[in-house]
Enzyme design. Structure first.
Site, short mmCIF file in Angstrom:
data_model
loop_
_atom_site.label_atom_id
_atom_site.label_comp_id
_atom_site.label_asym_id
_atom_site.label_seq_id
_atom_site.Cartn_x
_atom_site.Cartn_y
_atom_site.Cartn_z
N PRO A 10 0.79 -1.23 0.00
CA PRO A 10 0.00 0.00 0.00
C PRO A 10 0.82 1.28 0.00
CG PRO A 10 -0.13 -1.12 2.11
CD PRO A 10 0.53 -2.06 1.17
N ASN A 11 0.30 2.23 -0.77
CA ASN A 11 0.82 3.59 -0.88
C ASN A 11 2.11 3.71 -1.70
OD1 ASN A 11 -1.30 4.72 0.79
ND2 ASN A 11 -0.29 3.72 2.50
N ARG A 18 4.51 10.92 -2.48
CA ARG A 18 4.26 10.61 -1.08
C ARG A 18 5.52 10.92 -0.26
NH1 ARG A 18 4.68 4.53 1.24
NH2 ARG A 18 3.97 5.07 3.32
N TYR A 23 10.79 9.23 1.18
CA TYR A 23 10.82 8.12 0.21
C TYR A 23 11.49 8.46 -1.11
CZ TYR A 23 7.66 5.85 3.48
OH TYR A 23 7.12 5.27 4.60
N ASN A 76 7.93 -5.65 -0.83
CA ASN A 76 7.87 -4.53 0.11
C ASN A 76 6.42 -4.47 0.58
OD1 ASN A 76 7.79 -2.19 1.56
ND2 ASN A 76 8.91 -0.94 0.06
N ALA A 79 3.20 -0.78 4.92
CA ALA A 79 2.66 -0.73 6.29
C ALA A 79 2.19 -2.11 6.78
CB ALA A 79 1.52 0.27 6.36
N HIS A 82 4.12 -4.34 9.32
CA HIS A 82 4.05 -4.13 10.77
C HIS A 82 2.79 -4.73 11.39
CE1 HIS A 82 7.14 -1.41 9.53
NE2 HIS A 82 6.29 -0.60 8.93
N ASP A 89 1.45 -15.43 7.09
CA ASP A 89 1.02 -16.82 6.91
C ASP A 89 1.03 -17.22 5.44
OD1 ASP A 89 0.75 -17.12 9.61
OD2 ASP A 89 -1.43 -16.95 9.65
N GLU A 100 12.57 -9.43 1.78
CA GLU A 100 11.72 -8.30 2.17
C GLU A 100 12.55 -7.02 2.08
OE1 GLU A 100 8.89 -8.66 5.32
OE2 GLU A 100 9.27 -6.62 6.03
N HIS A 102 12.63 -2.63 2.34
CA HIS A 102 12.04 -1.35 2.73
C HIS A 102 12.96 -0.26 2.21
CE1 HIS A 102 8.99 -3.21 5.18
NE2 HIS A 102 9.93 -4.08 5.53
N LEU A 103 12.36 0.73 1.59
CA LEU A 103 13.18 1.82 1.03
C LEU A 103 13.90 2.57 2.14
CD1 LEU A 103 10.48 3.15 -1.44
CD2 LEU A 103 12.47 1.81 -2.02
N ARG A 109 13.09 5.05 12.38
CA ARG A 109 11.80 5.73 12.32
C ARG A 109 10.96 5.41 13.57
NH1 ARG A 109 9.25 5.04 6.60
NH2 ARG A 109 8.06 6.79 7.43
N ARG A 113 7.26 1.04 13.58
CA ARG A 113 7.82 0.44 12.35
C ARG A 113 8.94 -0.55 12.65
NH1 ARG A 113 5.53 3.75 8.29
NH2 ARG A 113 5.13 5.83 9.12
C1 DQA Z 1 8.19 1.14 3.89
C2 DQA Z 1 8.26 1.40 5.40
C3 DQA Z 1 6.90 1.22 6.06
O1 DQA Z 1 6.99 1.49 7.45
C4 DQA Z 1 5.90 2.17 5.46
O2 DQA Z 1 4.62 1.95 6.00
C5 DQA Z 1 5.87 2.13 3.97
C6 DQA Z 1 7.12 1.98 3.24
C7 DQA Z 1 9.52 1.44 3.19
O3 DQA Z 1 9.67 1.02 2.04
O4 DQA Z 1 10.41 2.09 3.77
O5 DQA Z 1 4.82 2.31 3.36
O6 DQA Z 1 7.90 -0.23 3.68
#
Ligand code: DQA
Length: 145
Positions: A10-11, A18, A23, A76, A79, A82, A89, A100, A102-103, A109, A113
């Site tokens: 998401p997002n 964003r 990011y 990735n 959110a 978390h 699962d 996995e 994360h940018l 942070r 997170r």
């Molecule tokens: C994220 C870190 C997460 O905490 C956050 O909710 C994101 C992006 C990252 O790529 O750093 O949406 O996964």
């Protein structure tokens, strides 16, 4: 040729717009282009897929499990990393390597997170590499990590 699927949660469809101070300035499509340009030609086939929906992400992982066409998954979960026991699962179904990413460095942070539920199902976690996150995640799979 290796076949790798990259799932973004998401997002992440709004990267570039964003919180750019957190990011970065590049959109997801621009990161995709940037990543593919840096990779050696004809070594890997990438499928990029994004969804804002937990259900859709779970169903995509089920599809990866049943079709068995991918050599690795880079995810990735954003959110959902978390919060989502359901994505954890689903990931546990897979026998292919899961990376996995994360940018941002999530440990610099907010404390909510710092817990990465989904990372329990991954062989590698990468956090804080910004726009290079996917490139290095792919390299781990080309180098046999
Ligand atoms: C994220 C870190 C997460 O905490 C956050 O909710 C994101 C992006 C990252 O790529 O750093 O949406 O996964």
């Amino acid at each position: 040729m290796k076949k790798i699927i990259i799932i973004n949660g998401p997002n992440l469809n709004l990267l570039g717009q964003r919180e750019p101070e957190t990011y970065g300035q590049l959109s997801l499509d621009e990161i995709k282009e940037y990543t593919e340009k840096k990779l050696p030609k004809n070594l890997v086939q990438l499928d990029w897929w994004q969804s804002n929906s937990e259900t859709e992400i779970i169903e995509k992982i089920h599809e990866i499990f049943s079709k068995k066409i991918y050599d690795a998954l880079i995810i990735n979960p954003a959110a959902y990393s978390h919060t989502s026991v359901a994505i954890l699962d689903a990931l546990k179904l897979l026998s292919i390597p899961v990376v996995e990413v994360h940018l941002t460095n999530v440990y610099r942070r907010e404390s909510f997170r710092h817990s990465l539920l989904t990372a329990q199902a991954s062989s590698i976690i990468m956090s804080g590499l910004g726009k290079d996150a996917y490139y290095y995640a792919i390299l781990t799979q080309l180098n046999g990590n």
